[in-house]
Design a protein around this motif. Structure first.
Motif, short mmCIF file in Angstrom:
data_model
loop_
_atom_site.label_atom_id
_atom_site.label_comp_id
_atom_site.label_asym_id
_atom_site.label_seq_id
_atom_site.Cartn_x
_atom_site.Cartn_y
_atom_site.Cartn_z
N HIS A 28 -9.49 0.62 -17.41
CA HIS A 28 -8.35 1.56 -17.43
C HIS A 28 -7.42 1.19 -18.56
N TRP A 68 -11.31 9.33 -12.85
CA TRP A 68 -10.43 8.60 -11.92
C TRP A 68 -11.24 7.64 -11.08
N ILE A 70 -10.74 3.63 -8.59
CA ILE A 70 -9.81 2.78 -7.85
C ILE A 70 -9.75 1.41 -8.49
N SER A 71 -8.54 0.96 -8.78
CA SER A 71 -8.39 -0.34 -9.44
C SER A 71 -8.53 -1.46 -8.43
N ASN A 73 -6.40 -3.41 -7.26
CA ASN A 73 -5.37 -3.47 -6.22
C ASN A 73 -5.18 -2.11 -5.54
N ASN A 74 -6.30 -1.42 -5.36
CA ASN A 74 -6.30 -0.20 -4.55
C ASN A 74 -5.37 0.86 -5.11
N ARG A 75 -5.31 0.92 -6.42
CA ARG A 75 -4.44 1.91 -7.03
C ARG A 75 -5.37 2.90 -7.71
N ARG A 76 -5.04 4.18 -7.67
CA ARG A 76 -5.82 5.15 -8.41
C ARG A 76 -5.53 4.94 -9.89
N ALA A 77 -6.56 4.81 -10.69
CA ALA A 77 -6.33 4.62 -12.12
C ALA A 77 -7.43 5.36 -12.88
N ARG A 78 -7.12 5.73 -14.13
CA ARG A 78 -8.11 6.44 -14.92
C ARG A 78 -8.92 5.45 -15.73
#
Lengths: 117, 872
Positions: A28, A68, A70-71, A73-78
């Motif tokens: 990302h 898209w 999931i990073s 740390n459970n964050r949505r990231a591109r």
């Protein structure tokens, strides 16, 4: 911590560095920035503000693709990855860059005797 | 606005993610949250920083953030499927149990009649001097109708079982005789034709309004039913209308097939004469609608002078019994025997099952608190990058609601199964239970309450997070280490509630066992057939005699007898007995119960005759009138003197010509709880009463032979007369068992609830102890390195367990005492504060605490000091 002697990137090199950072897998935006900083031994300063326009330009040129995900740390990231065209481009750019560096280095290290000879 | 060709939101989310990662890294480098945020924004350059700040200051649309929260929550739940499954399972069980019990409560206690404004309906009930339910005479009803001012209308009705002659066959039907204003009062409009009017009542017209179900059943819903005739015993009724679907009269659980004007009564009682305009026969139930603005309490107060005028006019003799009081009760749910029987047990169960839900919530709260401890960093980051605390709390609540939503869906499915099982186990009849809209609304309500309850615990916990030390990793897990952290309080609460449940189930189980241990006074292995002989014309005695003759020829039958009433089904009160040489005191209840029986009755039921003689076949029509009384009656009227040879009459002015020829031992009559009533057995041959109940003593009780015996008995009964309907054929033990249905329902359920409570509590306790052991690993390591023995370590862990459980038990005991009072009416042979039950329930929970503490304690003793210190 940011080093005091950081150098800003030369114009036009950011794209190449982004492609290089994606060579070993998708990342990302933040991952790309940190990879560049880390592999440059914290010398190169990536302006995060210009990173995203660069990513956009590369994507539009078909050199990278994004989706898209999931990073850690459970964050949505591109996430961005290298396309086949991007890989070729990277090889070409790397070749050109090395030629350029050799050339510039040669010029900068030239001794006056040789010049006369 | 579009940035780089992708959506604005899309872009912002990407940048947000980037910013958050940067903040995290900065925090890891040791910056303060504010620094971290500023530094992160700086990497974007100024323009962007400004833009970003603007974006944060502009609140996102509510639904937008909600969907964000939901998506985030869902991802989180998916990431820890074990925890999610545990929570959903726990909650589904509790919610399902609650929905199931509530659907019973709804069906029995809350469901309203499908009439206009059911809440302003009341039942006007006559009570005898002894407080027993009574009915009104027609004259008294009319007098009340004309004199009471609390009601806008007051109607009367009586349910009659009648025999319908359908041409090719006869059929038992339920008819309801109603006053002319009945339908107007209820506001029930016809589905076809017209309803009964005051005019119909006044003229005693022979007309009928069919129930919708009966119309469908007997006339296939055809319009030409109107105007046709219903032929009953000795009368014919013209059908004038059909009631709307769903309306089945005011007797919940026993639907009326059709309605007839009260005025038609004389024509319908073949030879019975008119019971209209007389005070001598009370046969009417009265319902009324309160005037707008009048409360039931006011109506009740206004009833007192009316009652006194009514009583002043009654014959001196019956004053002792008839019309002791008139009460006004809520009538919107109609009249229901089921309600009288099950109101108390259901209220109790509802309370118990609510406790189960509380315990489940406590457990889930505990799990979430533990999880939120693990998520402190996440919350700290969110707070640091500028989320408001309210926003974080909302995120937590959203997650709770997600969990509850899943659990309620599962719970409702479960509830359906639980209800079916309960109905099967408790053998409740005539009850329609469905998961209807009220049950759904209830489930949504309790689920939301649950979500807020257990969602709040971790939210409060999170509110105490100070991002600064938390992020720097300096936390020792504040909150969980505090003396009264939420999770400790939750365990204390769970223990207290579990103790209440365990004590409750103990008391109720002992009640059931006590009742089962009671000797009913007759042989429970004897088979009893309940027969409907209403379609057989002719002499009941002849039919009974023929039946006994036939049954005695069936192989395996030792002896047979018949009686008019069966165990738990006797409605045989008779008033007012007058005995030779006995002067009743002023307010004495002069009613006794009667039971006409055939001569062999006492021998087939093994009821010993302790004085005098049993009945003989010679005690018939023209022979001297005789009776046998039970011990209770002998004690009451003769106090040790010999009753045999004494005489009595059913009325004080009648000649005392009924001679007592024997005394038998007491046998239970209505149910096991009540002592035997004063009971007079009469010879069926003399009374002319038929074989409503037939007792059969079999020679064998082996299962296979009993099965063939049942078949043979059925065909023998049918052979006597094909018109006899066998309502039931079962051992008396089954009839006895049926009277225990409410007790069984309550005690088994409460035991189930108790077990669930113990399980949940032990899991909760285990969780907190195990967590503490992990947290204190270093401490244990140091202590062991300093020479502490294993016992010391075990004691450290167990002390906490004992302390938490101990405090919980103290609260629990206090709560159980007040609970015992609530349940006192349901208990039998055990005190609400029974020491044994309280002590053993406490012991059970202590053992559970020890078991729950054992595993963590053992783990604590296995701590390797060196490892603990290195990793700590």
């Amino acid at each position: 911590m940011p080093k005091a002697n950081r150098v800003p990137l030369l114009p036009g090199t950011l794209e190449m560095l982004v492609l290089q950072s994606l060579l070993f897998g998708s990342r990302h935006g933040h991952g790309i920035a940190t990879t560049i900083q880390r592999t440059s031994d914290e010398l190169l300063l990536v302006d995060h503000g210009s990173l995203y326009p660069a990513l956009q330009r590369l994507e539009r040129a078909g050199l990278i693709a994004s989706a898209w995900g999931i990073s850690d740390n459970n964050r949505r990231a591109r996430f961005y990855k290298l396309t086949r065209a991007g890989r070729k481009k990277l090889v070409a750019e790397t070749g050109k860059w090395e030629q350029l560096v050799r050339a510039v280095k040669g010029v900068l290290q030239a001794r006056p005797e040789e010049e006369q000879a | 606005m579009k940035w780089f060709g992708r959506g604005d939101r899309d872009y912002r989310e990407e940048l947000d993610a980037h910013l958050e990662m940067e903040v995290r890294e900065n925090l890891d480098r040791g910056m303060s949250p504010h620094e971290a945020r500023q530094a992160a924004l700086r990497t974007f350059g100024n323009a962007l920083a400004v833009r970003q700040q603007l974006a944060e200051a502009r609140p996102l649309h509510f639904w937008q953030t909600l969907s964000q929260d939901v998506r985030y929550g869902a991802r989180l739940l998916k990431r820890s499927p074990g925890l999610t499954a545990t929570i959903v399972f726990t909650l589904a069980l509790a919610i399902g149990a609650n929905a199931a019990i509530f659907s019973l409560v709804e069906a029995v206690l809350l469901r309203m009649l499908p009439v206009r404004e059911p809440h302003s309906l009341v039942i006007v009930r006559a009570l005898s001097r002894q407080g027993a339910r009574d009915s009104f005479s027609h004259t008294d009803y009319e007098w009340l109708r004309d004199h009471s001012r609390a009601f806008s209308a007051i109607s009367a009705s009586a349910v009659w079982k009648m025999t319908l002659d359908a041409g090719d066959h006869k059929e038992r039907v339920t008819a309801e005789l109603v006053s002319g204003n009945y339908f107007a009062l209820l506001g029930v409009e016809p589905a076809a034709g017209r309803m009964i009017t005051v005019d119909d009542d006044h003229h005693g017209r022979l007309i009928a309004v069919l129930s919708h179900a009966f119309w469908q059943r007997s006339f296939a819903g055809r319009d030409d039913a109107l105007g046709r005739n219903l032929r009953l015993d000795g009368a014919s009724l013209t059908i004038v209308g059909v009631a709307p679907p769903g309306f089945e009269g005011e007797f919940a659980g026993s639907p009326s097939d059709f309605w007839i004007p009260l005025g038609a009564q004389p024509a319908l009682s073949a030879g019975g004469g008119s019971t209209l305009h007389t005070r001598n026969v009370s046969w009417l139930d009265v319902m009324a609608r309160l005037r707008p603005g009048v409360t039931a309490a006011q109506a009740q107060a206004g009833m007192q002078p009316l009652l006194e005028s009514l009583r002043a006019d009654l014959r001196v003799d019956s004053q002792n019994d008839y019309l002791g009081a008139i009460t006004i009760e809520p009538g919107g749910g109609g009249l229901s025997g089921l309600r009288d029987y099950y109101a108390q047990p259901l209220r109790l169960l509802m309370a118990l099952v609510a406790v189960v839900l509380l315990i489940a919530c406590a457990n889930v709260a505990n799990l979430l608190v533990a999880q939120s401890a693990a998520r402190r960093r996440e919350f700290a980051v969110r707070l640091a990058i500028g989320a408001g605390r309210a926003r974080v709390v909302r995120q937590l609540l959203t997650e709770s609601f997600l969990l509850v939503a899943m659990a309620s869906v599962a719970g409702l499915a479960l509830a359906d199964g639980i209800v079916r099982m309960l109905l099967a186990v408790s053998a409740v009849q005539g009850l329609e239970v469905h998961l209807n809209r009220s049950v759904l609304a209830f489930t949504v309500a309790i689920s939301s309450a649950a979500a807020v309850t257990f969602g709040l615990a971790p939210a409060l916990q999170c509110n105490r997070i100070d991002p600064w030390p938390t992020l720097k990793g300096r936390t020792t897990g504040a909150g969980t280490g505090a003396r009264f952290s939420p999770s400790r309080l939750l365990v204390v609460m769970q223990t207290a509630l579990s103790l209440v449940l365990v004590i409750a189930s103990g008391l109720l189980l002992r009640t059931l066992l006590n009742l089962k241990a009671i000797d009913p006074g007759f042989d429970e292995q004897v088979l009893e057939a309940n027969l409907d002989t209403s379609l057989v014309s002719g002499n009941g005695v002849a039919l009974g005699t023929a039946l006994l003759e036939r049954l005695s020829t069936v192989p395996g039958v030792e002896r047979a007898s018949f009686s008019q009433f069966g165990f738990g089904r006797g409605a045989s009160r008779i008033c007012c007995i007058s005995l030779e040489g006995y002067v009743p005191h002023a307010n004495e209840d002069k009613s006794v119960r009667i039971q006409p029986v055939s001569a062999e009755y006492f021998r087939s039921l093994s009821i010993p005759v302790i004085a005098g003689r049993p009945f003989a076949d010679t005690d018939r029509n023209r022979a001297p009138r005789v009776a046998i009384i039970n011990e209770t009656m002998a004690r009451h009227y003769f106090r040790g003197a010999d009753p045999v040879g004494k005489r009595f009459a059913w009325w004080h002015t009648a000649p005392k010509d009924i001679e007592i020829v024997g005394v038998v031992k007491d046998a239970k009559y209505d149910n096991l709880r009540q002592d035997s009533p004063r009971l007079v057995y009469l010879p069926a041959l003399q009374q002319g009463s038929g074989p409503n109940f037939v007792q059969i003593r079999a020679k064998t009780h082996s299962e296979r032979q009993v099965a063939t015996l049942f078949q043979n008995l059925r065909s023998a009964i049918r052979a006597v007369h094909p018109g006899i309907r066998i309502v039931s054929l079962e051992p008396l033990s089954a009839a006895v068992n049926r009277t225990l249905a409410p007790e069984r329902l309550v005690s088994w359920l409460s035991m189930g609830f108790g077990i669930v409570a113990i399980l949940l509590t032990s899991v909760g306790l285990y969780g907190i102890l195990a967590y503490n052991v992990v947290r204190k690993t270093k401490e244990f390591g140091i202590r062991m390195a300093l020479g502490a023995g294993r016992l010391t370590i075990v004691r450290m862990v167990m002390t906490e367990a004992v302390l938490l459980v101990g405090i919980g038990l103290i609260f629990g005991l206090a709560a159980a005492v007040s609970f015992g009072n609530l349940a006192a009416k349901l208990l039998f042979g055990v005190q609400p504060r029974d020491t044994m039950t309280f002590a053993s329930a406490t012991l059970i929970l202590v053992l559970v605490a020890i078991a729950a503490g054992y595993i963590p304690a053992r783990r604590a003793t296995r701590v390797e000091p060196a490892t603990a210190l290195r990793n700590g």
